[in-house]
Design a protein around this motif. Structure first.
Motif, PDB file in Angstrom:
ATOM      1  N   THR A   1      29.582  50.802 101.781  1.00 14.38           N
ATOM      2  CA  THR A   1      30.791  50.628 100.967  1.00 14.38           C
ATOM      3  C   THR A   1      31.452  51.914 100.489  1.00 14.38           C
ATOM      4  OG1 THR A   1      29.692  50.585  98.792  1.00 14.38           O
ATOM      5  CG2 THR A   1      29.708  48.521 100.063  1.00 14.38           C
ATOM      6  N   LEU A   2      30.872  53.079 100.735  1.00 16.52           N
ATOM      7  CA  LEU A   2      31.403  54.296 100.116  1.00 16.52           C
ATOM      8  C   LEU A   2      32.843  54.571 100.539  1.00 16.52           C
ATOM      9  CD1 LEU A   2      31.569  56.823 102.316  1.00 16.52           C
ATOM     10  CD2 LEU A   2      29.111  56.822 102.011  1.00 16.52           C
ATOM     11  N   ASP A   3      33.549  55.295  99.695  1.00 16.64           N
ATOM     12  CA  ASP A   3      34.921  55.717  99.971  1.00 16.64           C
ATOM     13  C   ASP A   3      34.881  57.183 100.397  1.00 16.64           C
ATOM     14  OD1 ASP A   3      37.572  56.470  99.993  1.00 16.64           O
ATOM     15  OD2 ASP A   3      38.090  55.378  98.164  1.00 16.64           O
ATOM     16  N   PRO A   4      35.199  57.490 101.663  1.00 15.91           N
ATOM     17  CA  PRO A   4      35.061  58.872 102.160  1.00 15.91           C
ATOM     18  C   PRO A   4      35.897  59.896 101.411  1.00 15.91           C
ATOM     19  CG  PRO A   4      35.356  57.320 103.981  1.00 15.91           C
ATOM     20  CD  PRO A   4      35.635  56.566 102.718  1.00 15.91           C
ATOM     21  N   GLN A   5      36.945  59.458 100.703  1.00 16.63           N
ATOM     22  CA  GLN A   5      37.802  60.425 100.015  1.00 16.63           C
ATOM     23  C   GLN A   5      37.037  61.230  98.965  1.00 16.63           C
ATOM     24  OE1 GLN A   5      40.748  59.114  97.201  1.00 16.63           O
ATOM     25  NE2 GLN A   5      39.692  57.163  96.827  1.00 16.63           N
ATOM     26  N   PHE A   6      35.948  60.664  98.433  1.00 15.89           N
ATOM     27  CA  PHE A   6      35.176  61.384  97.427  1.00 15.89           C
ATOM     28  C   PHE A   6      34.265  62.446  98.045  1.00 15.89           C
ATOM     29  CE2 PHE A   6      35.917  57.220  95.318  1.00 15.89           C
ATOM     30  CZ  PHE A   6      36.639  57.684  94.231  1.00 15.89           C
ATOM     31  N   PHE A   7      34.113  62.431  99.365  1.00 18.17           N
ATOM     32  CA  PHE A   7      33.136  63.296 100.030  1.00 18.17           C
ATOM     33  C   PHE A   7      33.785  64.425 100.833  1.00 18.17           C
ATOM     34  CE2 PHE A   7      31.077  59.321  99.171  1.00 18.17           C
ATOM     35  CZ  PHE A   7      29.754  59.622  98.922  1.00 18.17           C
ATOM     36  N   THR A   8      35.091  64.586 100.721  1.00 18.97           N
ATOM     37  CA  THR A   8      35.788  65.541 101.585  1.00 18.97           C
ATOM     38  C   THR A   8      35.349  66.983 101.363  1.00 18.97           C
ATOM     39  OG1 THR A   8      37.601  65.581  99.969  1.00 18.97           O
ATOM     40  CG2 THR A   8      37.837  64.095 101.856  1.00 18.97           C
TER      41      THR A   8
ATOM     42  N   VAL B   1      19.988  67.559 100.263  1.00 19.40           N
ATOM     43  CA  VAL B   1      21.417  67.873 100.337  1.00 19.40           C
ATOM     44  C   VAL B   1      22.239  66.722  99.748  1.00 19.40           C
ATOM     45  CG1 VAL B   1      23.335  68.428 101.886  1.00 19.40           C
ATOM     46  CG2 VAL B   1      21.058  69.347 102.352  1.00 19.40           C
ATOM     47  N   ILE B   2      21.797  65.496  99.992  1.00 14.95           N
ATOM     48  CA  ILE B   2      22.491  64.324  99.442  1.00 14.95           C
ATOM     49  C   ILE B   2      22.411  64.318  97.917  1.00 14.95           C
ATOM     50  CG2 ILE B   2      22.406  61.805  99.280  1.00 14.95           C
ATOM     51  CD1 ILE B   2      21.569  61.777 102.248  1.00 14.95           C
ATOM     52  N   VAL B   3      21.240  64.637  97.366  1.00 16.95           N
ATOM     53  CA  VAL B   3      21.095  64.694  95.904  1.00 16.95           C
ATOM     54  C   VAL B   3      22.130  65.646  95.314  1.00 16.95           C
ATOM     55  CG1 VAL B   3      19.602  65.424  94.003  1.00 16.95           C
ATOM     56  CG2 VAL B   3      18.648  64.080  95.889  1.00 16.95           C
ATOM     57  N   ARG B   4      22.242  66.824  95.910  1.00 11.46           N
ATOM     58  CA  ARG B   4      23.177  67.820  95.387  1.00 11.46           C
ATOM     59  C   ARG B   4      24.628  67.369  95.560  1.00 11.46           C
ATOM     60  NH1 ARG B   4      23.461  72.637  93.372  1.00 11.46           N
ATOM     61  NH2 ARG B   4      25.291  73.925  93.780  1.00 11.46           N
ATOM     62  N   ALA B   5      24.946  66.765  96.707  1.00 11.18           N
ATOM     63  CA  ALA B   5      26.321  66.318  96.952  1.00 11.18           C
ATOM     64  C   ALA B   5      26.733  65.241  95.950  1.00 11.18           C
ATOM     65  CB  ALA B   5      26.442  65.793  98.383  1.00 11.18           C
ATOM     66  N   TYR B   6      25.865  64.275  95.718  1.00 11.92           N
ATOM     67  CA  TYR B   6      26.204  63.200  94.780  1.00 11.92           C
ATOM     68  C   TYR B   6      26.325  63.740  93.354  1.00 11.92           C
ATOM     69  CZ  TYR B   6      26.187  59.094  97.770  1.00 11.92           C
ATOM     70  OH  TYR B   6      26.530  58.140  98.697  1.00 11.92           O
TER      71      TYR B   6
ATOM     72  N   GLU C   1      32.237  67.973 100.717  1.00 12.50           N
ATOM     73  CA  GLU C   1      30.776  68.030 100.739  1.00 12.50           C
ATOM     74  C   GLU C   1      30.176  68.377 102.096  1.00 12.50           C
ATOM     75  OE1 GLU C   1      29.047  68.170  98.100  1.00 12.50           O
ATOM     76  OE2 GLU C   1      30.862  67.862  96.909  1.00 12.50           O
ATOM     77  N   GLY C   2      30.929  69.056 102.956  1.00 10.67           N
ATOM     78  CA  GLY C   2      30.379  69.613 104.185  1.00 10.67           C
ATOM     79  C   GLY C   2      29.631  68.609 105.036  1.00 10.67           C
ATOM     80  N   GLU C   3      28.344  68.857 105.249  1.00  9.66           N
ATOM     81  CA  GLU C   3      27.525  68.008 106.110  1.00  9.66           C
ATOM     82  C   GLU C   3      27.527  66.558 105.638  1.00  9.66           C
ATOM     83  OE1 GLU C   3      22.903  67.801 107.790  1.00  9.66           O
ATOM     84  OE2 GLU C   3      23.405  69.080 106.077  1.00  9.66           O
TER      85      GLU C   3
ATOM     86  N   LEU D   1      29.009  63.120 107.556  1.00 14.38           N
ATOM     87  CA  LEU D   1      28.209  61.911 107.765  1.00 14.38           C
ATOM     88  C   LEU D   1      28.885  60.701 107.125  1.00 14.38           C
ATOM     89  CD1 LEU D   1      24.615  63.326 107.159  1.00 14.38           C
ATOM     90  CD2 LEU D   1      25.506  62.409 109.314  1.00 14.38           C
ATOM     91  N   ALA D   2      29.421  60.886 105.917  1.00 13.84           N
ATOM     92  CA  ALA D   2      30.094  59.783 105.232  1.00 13.84           C
ATOM     93  C   ALA D   2      31.280  59.282 106.049  1.00 13.84           C
ATOM     94  CB  ALA D   2      30.547  60.227 103.841  1.00 13.84           C
ATOM     95  N   GLU D   3      32.034  60.201 106.610  1.00 13.93           N
ATOM     96  CA  GLU D   3      33.209  59.832 107.401  1.00 13.93           C
ATOM     97  C   GLU D   3      32.813  59.120 108.689  1.00 13.93           C
ATOM     98  OE1 GLU D   3      36.961  59.109 108.120  1.00 13.93           O
ATOM     99  OE2 GLU D   3      36.415  60.312 106.366  1.00 13.93           O
TER     100      GLU D   3
END
Length: 479
Positions: free
Chosen positions: A377-384, A330-335, A386-388, A392-394
């Protein structure tokens, strides 16, 4: 001269990444299997041809410092051109926030062309086939055996860069490469139908990473996933057959008790390793988000330099192993989706989308309810979107936030050793022991208290000045 330019660039980058190596008193060079950058630079500086190329390189190539920004390159230039080589082993580390600023500034310089620019090697996810297809497993795979120096590149002046091949892993590298390719292709299958990539194994049609690994386990294969930690090796330098110590040291801002220094630690590298052994498939894979900008499954075939060490924090088998593989897919697809939406991110999104630790912290958080990795270090704004993965990022304890305070538990948890006594660098070991003792006893001072107090005083002063101005204005109006 192309080799000369690359040799100089590699050494500049390695020097830059060695932000605060131990002093010579820590470990005599002739006793260690590795060399400090200062010793390598001091020896190479005796060669006039190398010195001339170094001077040109420092002033010409904006990319020579990799992810370091102009301020760090300027300081590095002053040390090298001033022949203060010992200072390279005490070059101050960046804070997590400082590293973010450096990456942004370095990214802004990427548009400038360089003579040594070369097209990047396609990463596994970029090779994925997104159209509908159905194939056989393709394992055992056929491939040319790797030579011991397959990933080493001579740079001249006794320098090499790259990794040595691990003979044991090389025996089944072709299978590892094929399995990584399958898992990455499956990860990019759309979850809501449409064209899907499939593999047929023992009469079953498989189209997800979990389904494939489950099928292997059912067919008699032993499957284990390991959450492993190492010291990150950004330089991969070898000088006259000996490894060169090239960690990226970072300033945690935690005070070292009894000193006037902050705790500096080498940045850790983490990855989830998939080990498969059985009647058909024998493979070693690793999963992490790399500086190449790819969050993918990768075939493992190289041997780490001795100083990076290594520790397995968690082991997963059975259902837990399958859940890790599912989440990694799922992470591969989200990124992949995020990078398609944001092609402007420098370094393939490295730092903005996290470093190697962030994706592994997501997995650890899902599997253990907490994470023990630092830095994140990730910025959660890029993951809004991406569901699951967005949730997790947040939920991660991000160290890149302005008011973030380093967590001693995660700093210690990221180390590649179970026991601090096993660390080969005495000064690092002593600092960590002092910090751990103070933290466990509740006596570790909170970092940045002075900065926060100063900020509070400034804000209070500005507020008071503003209120006084309003009062004067009201008084004048009454007149």
């Amino acid at each position: 001269m192309m080799g000369l330019g690359r040799a100089v660039s590699a050494l500049i980058l390695s020097s830059a990444l060695l932000c605060s190596a131990p002093s010579r008193a820590d470990l005599r060079a002739d006793e260690a299997p590795w060399l400090p950058v200062s010793q390598v630079m001091a020896e190479l500086a005796r060669n006039p041809e190398f010195v001339e190329a170094l001077y040109r390189r420092l002033g010409r190539d904006p990319k020579a410092g990799g992810i370091l920004g102009p301020d760090e390159i300027k300081r590095l230039r002053e040390m090298i051109l001033g022949k203060n080589f010992e200072e390279l082993d005490r070059f101050p580390g960046l804070t997590v926030q400082g590293m973010g600023r450096s990456v942004r500034l370095a990214g802004a310089m990427l548009d400038r062309p360089s003579d040594d620019d070369a097209p990047p090697e396609p990463a596994p996810a970029e090779k994925a086939i997104e159209t509908a297809a159905e194939e056989g497993l393709g394992i055992p795979a056929v491939g040319t055996p790797l030579a011991p120096d397959a990933y080493l590149r001579p740079l001249g002046f006794g320098l090499e860069t790259g990794d040595r091949v691990d003979p044991a892993m090389a025996e089944h590298y072709a299978d590892s490469l094929r399995l990584a390719e399958l898992l990455n292709r499956f990860s990019l299958n759309t979850p809501d139908g449409g064209g899907r990539y499939r593999v047929v194994l023992d009469g079953r049609v498989l189209d997800t990473p979990r389904a494939l690994v489950e099928a292997l386990e059912r067919s008699g294969h032993d499957v284990e996933v390991r959450d492993s930690r190492y010291f990150a090796n950004f330089g991969d330098l070898i000088y006259q057959g000996r490894d060169v110590l090239t960690p990226f040291w970072i300033d945690t801002r935690l005070p070292v008790p009894g000193t006037d220094r902050n705790l500096l630690v080498p940045v850790s590298h983490s990855q989830h390793e998939l080990v498969v052994r059985g009647p058909v498939v024998n493979a070693d894979l690793s999963f992490y988000f790399g500086i190449d900008g790819q969050a993918v499954f990768r075939p493992s075939v190289t041997r780490d330099q001795a100083w990076v060490m290594g520790r397995v924090a968690h082991r997963y088998r059975g259902e837990e192993a399958m859940e890790v593989i599912r989440l990694a897919g799922v992470i591969v697809r989200a990124y992949d989706a995020i990078k398609r939406r944001h092609p402007e991110l420098p370094f393939g999104g490295y730092y903005a989308l996290g470093v190697c630790n962030d994706v592994n912290a997501m997995i650890e958080l899902r599997m253990r309810g907490e994470t023990t990795l630092f830095p994140l270090t990730l910025d959660p704004q890029f993951f809004t979107d991406e569901g699951e993965i967005g949730r997790l990022a947040e939920s991660l304890p991000l160290d890149s936030r302005w008011r973030a305070v380093a967590d001693p538990r995660r700093i210690l948890g990221s180390l590649p050793v179970e026991d601090l006594a096993a660390l080969p660098l005495p000064s690092l070991r002593e600092d960590l022991e002092k910090v751990r003792t103070a933290w466990e006893s509740g006596r570790l001072p909170r970092p940045g208290v002075g900065d926060v107090a100063l900020l509070g005083a400034v804000v209070a002063g500005l507020l008071a000045a503003g209120l006084w101005s309003v009062r004067l204005w009201l008084v004048r109006r009454r007149r």
